[in-house]
Design a protein around this motif. Structure first.
Motif, PDB file in Angstrom:
ATOM      1  N   SER A   7      39.410  29.246  28.733  1.00  0.00           N
ATOM      2  CA  SER A   7      40.378  29.275  27.645  1.00  0.00           C
ATOM      3  C   SER A   7      41.762  29.415  28.221  1.00  0.00           C
ATOM      4  O   SER A   7      41.947  29.705  29.390  1.00  0.00           O
ATOM      5  N   GLY A   8      42.760  29.226  27.357  1.00  0.00           N
ATOM      6  CA  GLY A   8      44.125  29.397  27.809  1.00  0.00           C
ATOM      7  C   GLY A   8      44.344  30.813  28.302  1.00  0.00           C
ATOM      8  O   GLY A   8      43.878  31.774  27.708  1.00  0.00           O
ATOM      9  N   ALA A   9      45.063  30.947  29.386  1.00  0.00           N
ATOM     10  CA  ALA A   9      45.298  32.276  29.942  1.00  0.00           C
ATOM     11  C   ALA A   9      46.332  33.008  29.102  1.00  0.00           C
ATOM     12  O   ALA A   9      47.467  32.572  28.968  1.00  0.00           O
ATOM     13  N   LEU A  17      49.632  42.206  21.195  1.00  0.00           N
ATOM     14  CA  LEU A  17      49.808  41.839  19.798  1.00  0.00           C
ATOM     15  C   LEU A  17      48.459  41.633  19.114  1.00  0.00           C
ATOM     16  O   LEU A  17      48.257  42.066  17.972  1.00  0.00           O
ATOM     17  N   GLY A  18      47.536  40.985  19.802  1.00  0.00           N
ATOM     18  CA  GLY A  18      46.216  40.779  19.225  1.00  0.00           C
ATOM     19  C   GLY A  18      45.516  42.086  18.915  1.00  0.00           C
ATOM     20  O   GLY A  18      44.899  42.242  17.852  1.00  0.00           O
ATOM     21  N   LYS A  19      45.614  43.054  19.820  1.00  0.00           N
ATOM     22  CA  LYS A  19      44.977  44.350  19.600  1.00  0.00           C
ATOM     23  C   LYS A  19      45.649  45.103  18.452  1.00  0.00           C
ATOM     24  O   LYS A  19      44.985  45.788  17.665  1.00  0.00           O
ATOM     25  N   ARG A  20      46.973  44.988  18.338  1.00  0.00           N
ATOM     26  CA  ARG A  20      47.663  45.661  17.240  1.00  0.00           C
ATOM     27  C   ARG A  20      47.286  45.053  15.891  1.00  0.00           C
ATOM     28  O   ARG A  20      47.116  45.776  14.895  1.00  0.00           O
ATOM     29  N   ALA A  52      43.501  37.179  21.800  1.00  0.00           N
ATOM     30  CA  ALA A  52      44.569  36.518  22.572  1.00  0.00           C
ATOM     31  C   ALA A  52      44.105  35.214  23.196  1.00  0.00           C
ATOM     32  O   ALA A  52      44.604  34.807  24.236  1.00  0.00           O
ATOM     33  N   GLU A  53      43.164  34.541  22.541  1.00  0.00           N
ATOM     34  CA  GLU A  53      42.670  33.275  23.059  1.00  0.00           C
ATOM     35  C   GLU A  53      43.476  32.089  22.551  1.00  0.00           C
ATOM     36  O   GLU A  53      43.305  30.971  23.023  1.00  0.00           O
ATOM     37  N   VAL A  54      44.337  32.335  21.573  1.00  0.00           N
ATOM     38  CA  VAL A  54      45.222  31.291  21.042  1.00  0.00           C
ATOM     39  C   VAL A  54      46.607  31.897  20.835  1.00  0.00           C
ATOM     40  O   VAL A  54      46.764  33.118  20.736  1.00  0.00           O
ATOM     41  N   GLY A  55      47.607  31.025  20.756  1.00  0.00           N
ATOM     42  CA  GLY A  55      48.939  31.498  20.448  1.00  0.00           C
ATOM     43  C   GLY A  55      49.010  31.974  19.009  1.00  0.00           C
ATOM     44  O   GLY A  55      48.167  31.635  18.172  1.00  0.00           O
TER      45      GLY A  55
END
Length: 288
Positions: A7-9, A17-20, A52-55
């Motif tokens: 996946s995109g790094a 941000l993803g965790k929040r 966090a696998e995508v923007g």
């Protein structure tokens, strides 16, 4: 466990941000499906955003915040500012023509970590390599590569080293196998220069080097090189990067990371104390 080739790094900020966003969803007692309905996307998309696998699209972030009950303008703007920063390519994006996807994640972690611990059984640490030594490493590992590609990779490696010269550098604590110091790379002059660089690094407050000598015998970290990244951001767990010939695997689950930490702790206990590293390096240099 994440294979960064799959996946995109993600940048570190995207992970934060993803965790929040995941915390806000859980506090609002909403399922993936309910969050996805607010965006008119699949629940898998919401999962990928949180991992966090995508923007993260700004309109999506705004709608999710409203869905989760976040209405304070200051808090909303703080999230949106983080999202904009998270979506901005890192400085290493300039090297995307030669930078493997898995290593983009590594450079991002390296730049944000407060502590970097590592075991290096083959080469001097990338952050401490001289230009001549790094060039020899790249050329030996990529004998068919064009000169331009080697030059680009070399420029990336040298630019990475700036992390140790910033105002708040991470602590770099590396255990080197004695093999690193005795394997001739680039010829006698190049090896002497690299040993000099390591000797100089011993005096830096942000660097701690230890050497595990041959005489120490087998140890629990003999499977290959790895790095452990620790951060000053509460949302981020320790992350391990274990390298292989064709890429790397990243671990962030507590049990997995603990195994690497325990192996490195035992390795540090078997290695010569850091106070003796400079003398060890100097003795080897005199033999070359």
């Amino acid at each position: 466990m994440t294979d960064a080739r799959a996946s995109g790094a993600p940048t570190v900020l995207r992970v934060v941000l993803g965790k929040r966003l995941a915390d806000l969803r859980e506090k609002a007692a909403l399922s993936y499906e309910q969050a996805a309905a607010a965006l008119d996307v699949t629940h898998a998309t919401v999962r990928r955003m949180e991992k966090a696998e995508v923007g993260l699209k700004i309109p999506y972030v705004e709608k999710l915040l409203r869905t989760y009950g976040v209405t304070d303008p200051v808090e909303v703007e703080g999230f949106l500012a983080l999202a904009r920063e998270a979506n901005r390519p890192g400085w290493w994006h300039r090297y995307r023509d030669v930078l493997p996807e898995w290593f983009s994640a590594f450079v991002s972690l390296e730049g944000e970590a407060g502590l970097i611990r590592a075991y290096e059984p083959h080469y001097a640490p990338g952050l401490l390599q001289t230009e001549q030594y790094a060039h020899a490493v790249f050329r030996s590992g990529m004998p068919q590569a064009a000169t331009e590609e080697i030059d680009r990779l070399l420029a990336l490696r040298l630019e990475r080293q700036a992390v140790l010269n910033r105002d708040d550098p991470p602590l770099l604590w590396v255990v080197l196998d004695e093999t690193v110091l005795r394997r001739p790379i680039g010829g006698r002059s190049v090896m002497r220069g690299q040993l000099d660089r390591l000797i100089e690094a011993c005096a830096l407050p942000q660097v701690r080097l230890q050497v595990i000598p041959f005489a120490a015998g087998p140890h629990p970290a003999m499977y290959g090189p790895f790095h452990i990244f620790r951060f000053q951001v509460a949302e981020l767990p320790d992350i391990v990067c274990a390298e292989s010939l064709i890429g790397a695997v990243y671990f962030d689950q507590r049990d997995d990371v603990s195994g690497f930490q325990e192996a490195l702790d035992r390795l540090c206990a078997q290695a010569a104390p850091a106070q003796r590293t400079e003398a060890f390096l100097d003795a080897i240099r005199k033999e070359i």
